[in-house]
Every structure is written in structure tokens, then in C-alpha cells.
Write a protein that holds these residues in place. Sequence first.
Motif, PDB file in Angstrom:
ATOM      1  N   VAL A 196      51.241 133.970  -6.780  1.00  0.00           N
ATOM      2  CA  VAL A 196      51.075 134.882  -5.648  1.00  0.00           C
ATOM      3  C   VAL A 196      52.232 135.887  -5.716  1.00  0.00           C
ATOM      4  CG1 VAL A 196      50.961 135.126  -3.143  1.00  0.00           C
ATOM      5  CG2 VAL A 196      49.984 133.097  -4.257  1.00  0.00           C
ATOM      6  N   LEU A 197      51.914 137.126  -6.010  1.00  0.00           N
ATOM      7  CA  LEU A 197      52.915 138.175  -6.169  1.00  0.00           C
ATOM      8  C   LEU A 197      52.884 139.078  -4.936  1.00  0.00           C
ATOM      9  CD1 LEU A 197      52.046 139.138  -9.861  1.00  0.00           C
ATOM     10  CD2 LEU A 197      53.694 137.443  -9.058  1.00  0.00           C
ATOM     11  N   VAL A 198      54.044 139.237  -4.292  1.00  0.00           N
ATOM     12  CA  VAL A 198      54.174 140.070  -3.102  1.00  0.00           C
ATOM     13  C   VAL A 198      55.181 141.171  -3.398  1.00  0.00           C
ATOM     14  CG1 VAL A 198      54.597 140.117  -0.621  1.00  0.00           C
ATOM     15  CG2 VAL A 198      53.775 138.013  -1.705  1.00  0.00           C
ATOM     16  N   ASP A 209      63.395 140.468  -3.191  1.00  0.00           N
ATOM     17  CA  ASP A 209      64.592 140.795  -3.950  1.00  0.00           C
ATOM     18  C   ASP A 209      64.912 142.285  -3.772  1.00  0.00           C
ATOM     19  OD1 ASP A 209      62.784 142.184  -5.505  1.00  0.00           O
ATOM     20  OD2 ASP A 209      62.735 140.684  -7.098  1.00  0.00           O
ATOM     21  N   LYS A 210      65.922 142.768  -4.478  1.00  0.00           N
ATOM     22  CA  LYS A 210      66.337 144.166  -4.315  1.00  0.00           C
ATOM     23  C   LYS A 210      65.242 145.144  -4.725  1.00  0.00           C
ATOM     24  CE  LYS A 210      71.304 143.341  -4.761  1.00  0.00           C
ATOM     25  NZ  LYS A 210      72.544 143.673  -5.518  1.00  0.00           N
ATOM     26  N   GLY A 211      64.363 144.691  -5.603  1.00  0.00           N
ATOM     27  CA  GLY A 211      63.249 145.539  -6.006  1.00  0.00           C
ATOM     28  C   GLY A 211      62.068 145.481  -5.055  1.00  0.00           C
ATOM     29  N   GLY A 212      62.190 144.646  -4.008  1.00  0.00           N
ATOM     30  CA  GLY A 212      61.101 144.528  -3.040  1.00  0.00           C
ATOM     31  C   GLY A 212      59.991 143.602  -3.474  1.00  0.00           C
ATOM     32  N   ASN A 213      60.302 142.604  -4.320  1.00  0.00           N
ATOM     33  CA  ASN A 213      59.281 141.704  -4.843  1.00  0.00           C
ATOM     34  C   ASN A 213      59.617 140.254  -4.521  1.00  0.00           C
ATOM     35  OD1 ASN A 213      57.856 143.870  -6.246  1.00  0.00           O
ATOM     36  ND2 ASN A 213      59.575 143.846  -7.674  1.00  0.00           N
ATOM     37  N   ALA A 214      58.575 139.430  -4.450  1.00  0.00           N
ATOM     38  CA  ALA A 214      58.723 137.989  -4.252  1.00  0.00           C
ATOM     39  C   ALA A 214      57.550 137.303  -4.948  1.00  0.00           C
ATOM     40  CB  ALA A 214      58.759 137.629  -2.770  1.00  0.00           C
ATOM     41  N   ARG A 215      57.792 136.048  -5.372  1.00  0.00           N
ATOM     42  CA  ARG A 215      56.753 135.308  -6.100  1.00  0.00           C
ATOM     43  C   ARG A 215      56.746 133.856  -5.650  1.00  0.00           C
ATOM     44  NH1 ARG A 215      54.724 135.738 -11.597  1.00  0.00           N
ATOM     45  NH2 ARG A 215      56.190 137.460 -11.900  1.00  0.00           N
ATOM     46  N   VAL A 216      55.543 133.337  -5.368  1.00  0.00           N
ATOM     47  CA  VAL A 216      55.333 131.916  -5.127  1.00  0.00           C
ATOM     48  C   VAL A 216      54.079 131.522  -5.895  1.00  0.00           C
ATOM     49  CG1 VAL A 216      56.444 131.951  -2.848  1.00  0.00           C
ATOM     50  CG2 VAL A 216      53.984 132.338  -3.031  1.00  0.00           C
ATOM     51  N   SER A 217      53.704 130.272  -5.816  1.00  0.00           N
ATOM     52  CA  SER A 217      52.484 129.811  -6.485  1.00  0.00           C
ATOM     53  C   SER A 217      51.598 129.080  -5.483  1.00  0.00           C
ATOM     54  CB  SER A 217      52.814 128.902  -7.658  1.00  0.00           C
ATOM     55  OG  SER A 217      53.471 127.725  -7.203  1.00  0.00           O
TER      56      SER A 217
END
Length: 426
Positions: free
Chosen positions: A268-270, A300-308
Amino acid sequence: MRHIDLARGLVLCALALTGLSMVPVSAQEPARAARDFSATGSIRSPEEIQSLRQRILRNRAVVLETPAIPAGEAPRAAQPATPQAPVATSAPLELGDTRFIKLDNEAEKTTRDIVKLSIPGSLRGQAAVFQGVVQTTDSQAKELILKAVAFPRAPLRYNAATRRFEGGVSVGVIEVDGSGARTLSRPIAFQVLGPVASDPETLSIGTTAPPYRDIKVAAEAPDAEVEVTVVSSVAPAGERMVLKVRPSLSLTVTPPRIQGWGLETADVLVSAQAADAARANMLQLSSTMGRLSATEARLDKGGNARVSIRSESVGTGQVSGRGAGLDGASAKVEYIFPWRFLGAALVGGVAGGLLRKRSRSKTAGAFAKSMGIAVLSAAIVVGLYVLGINLVGFALPAHGGEVLVFVVAALGALYGTRLLAPAVTA
């Protein structure tokens, strides 16, 4: 006796007149404070307004040539009106005349306070009030003193249909010494310049505000704030304005179709557009079907987050993400029946069972029984591996698809109870 009474009366009258003459002038006349103009007062009397008007008209003015903007003209940056020779503000105005008056600091602050009262309270802090005032006429040749203003209506928000952040800037001219909408003898033009697209490119206003007119603005990939300049045909210089941007989330599930029964996971990419990197942007994640590895994540600083997310059953679920000050997003994920998984596990179990019995000769019944045990062993080993328990004795990749399932099943069938014994003992 009468002469004595008359004398006493004259003395008392004289004392009374003397007392009146000693009363301070401020008590004999209306208080000066009531007539002086207060720049911070929210309610102003006609006398205060008249005092302000006289103060404004004591300044010199310059005549502005405000050429009409032809309809359909190619968009271009508006240029400040061209000032002509200075004239006295008391000189008669003809229909359509336009003059610009530069104000001293006190008059500028006072007029600014007045016109801000006509702007909705929640938007006053973001308003840009143009310097100076405009002296012109309405359609009936009545003199008007106007001040131009502009303010953002709301933060820019993402429009999925156009894939742009869209908002609006309201503009108008407010009558400093009057109220109510009046028709101007000559329209006044406004433009919004900067890293945005505006619609219309040039807006002509024919009446005083309120009501205000809106210019739509849009930005492709803005930062947390967008700085623009609002210019007008009646102001020698524009006014800068900062447009806030409400960050927008985008959520993607990769792959969007996975096998059910908890046999497969997806990423899941946000990502957030226009998010302030200096903030601790926390996200809350939820799913109507499936098990997320985390229900909270930080950009993060790039504006991204990842979960599964791992499947739980068969069907279609929806993963949603939201955060404080962020427009939420969601995406669908489909959990399909695990035909491929079951097929790979069965073939791997049979292959492992054949390898296990390759050097032994058995009757048909014994062979069938042995193959059944091998397949069952393969199924258990594969199931434990899906749950995160590796019994094969060496590291295996986390994602290998049906090939990985085949290998694990074959090893489970080949070694059978020798792999299961440690797990059972533990």
C-alpha cells in the motif's frame, strides 16, 4: 429690604456667570474625541467618514489612463495604469475620469481598516489591500473614492478530474466613504499573475463591492503555499498574496489483485502532494477487508509512506488513508480465490512425493498412501511458511509467486515428517 434682596440676586447671577465662564471648553462643546477619526474603531459616524474624506482630498492625484481591454484579446500580463500630470483632487471629475491618490501612512491605515470590514471575517487576515485610493465616478457622474482589495476564498484543493489544485481569488473595489453597490462609469480590470493558470485571464469589474468577483486559479504541482501577484488597471503596483494549498493524498495498492485466504500480500503506497515536509504528517489507515501491517504511518520528507496488506478471505476490499489537514484517498483491492496457489502446492507436493519414493518399490496401495502423506506434509509446510514459519532449513525469498509455493511444497513432501518433527516438538 427690597433693595437688599435685589442686590443679593445680582450677586448670585454674577457668581453663576463667573462659574460658567470657568467651565472647561471641552464641557461646553461636544467632546473632540467623538469627532476625531479612530482608525481602530469598528463603527464610524458620518462626521468621521467626512473627516477621512477631507484628509484624502487634501492630497494630490494623478490621472490614470485605463484603456479598455478588448474581448478575446490574447492573455498578457496587465501593466500598471499610466500616470499623467498631477492634478488637484478638488478638480471636477467628468464621467469616466480615473485618478490615483497616494495616501500618507495614517490615512492608508485608516482606509485599510475601513475596507476590511466589508470582507468576510474569516478571510480578512489573508486579504491584500491595494495601496492608495482611486477617485472616479459612477454611471451617474457621482464622485467615488474606492480602494481595491483581493483575498483567497479557500485553500487550493486537488481536483481528480483535472489533476490540478484549484481555488479562487476574490477581487473588488470598495467605496471608502459610502455603502452599497454602485455601477462604475468605467470598468476596472484585475489579473492574477504567478505560477498558476487563471480563468478568466483578465476580469473586468463594473460595480463596487460587495459582492466580489472571483478569478479561478489552478496549479499543477504546487508546494504547501503558492505566491501570486494580483494587479489592477487602477493601481501603480500589484499586491502579493500567498495562496494556501490543502495537501492531497494518493493511495495505490500494488498489485491490485491478490490471492485470498491470507496467502498473498500487497504493498500500500501513500503519497502526499503539497505536504509541508517540516510537519510530522501522520496518517491513519484502514481497510474494509484484509489485514494491514500498520494502521498508522508517517510521511517521509518526500511525502511518501508504505505499508502492506494481507488477504483474509475472498472478495473486494477498500483501503483508505487520511490525516490532519490532508484530503483523504482510497483504493480498492480484490482478493481472488487462490487457484494458482492451490495448483502450485498440489503439483509441488506430488513432485516431492515422487522424489521421495523414487528408489523404493511399493504396491499401488502403499504408494497411494505414501503420496497422500507427502501431499499432506507439503500442505502443512506451505501453510506454516505462509504464516511466517520457515521449516525448510534455509532462507527463502519473501515474494516468489507460484514458483516459491511449488518449491516449498516439494521440499515439504520430500522430507515429510523430518521437517515437521521439530515444529511439533517445539
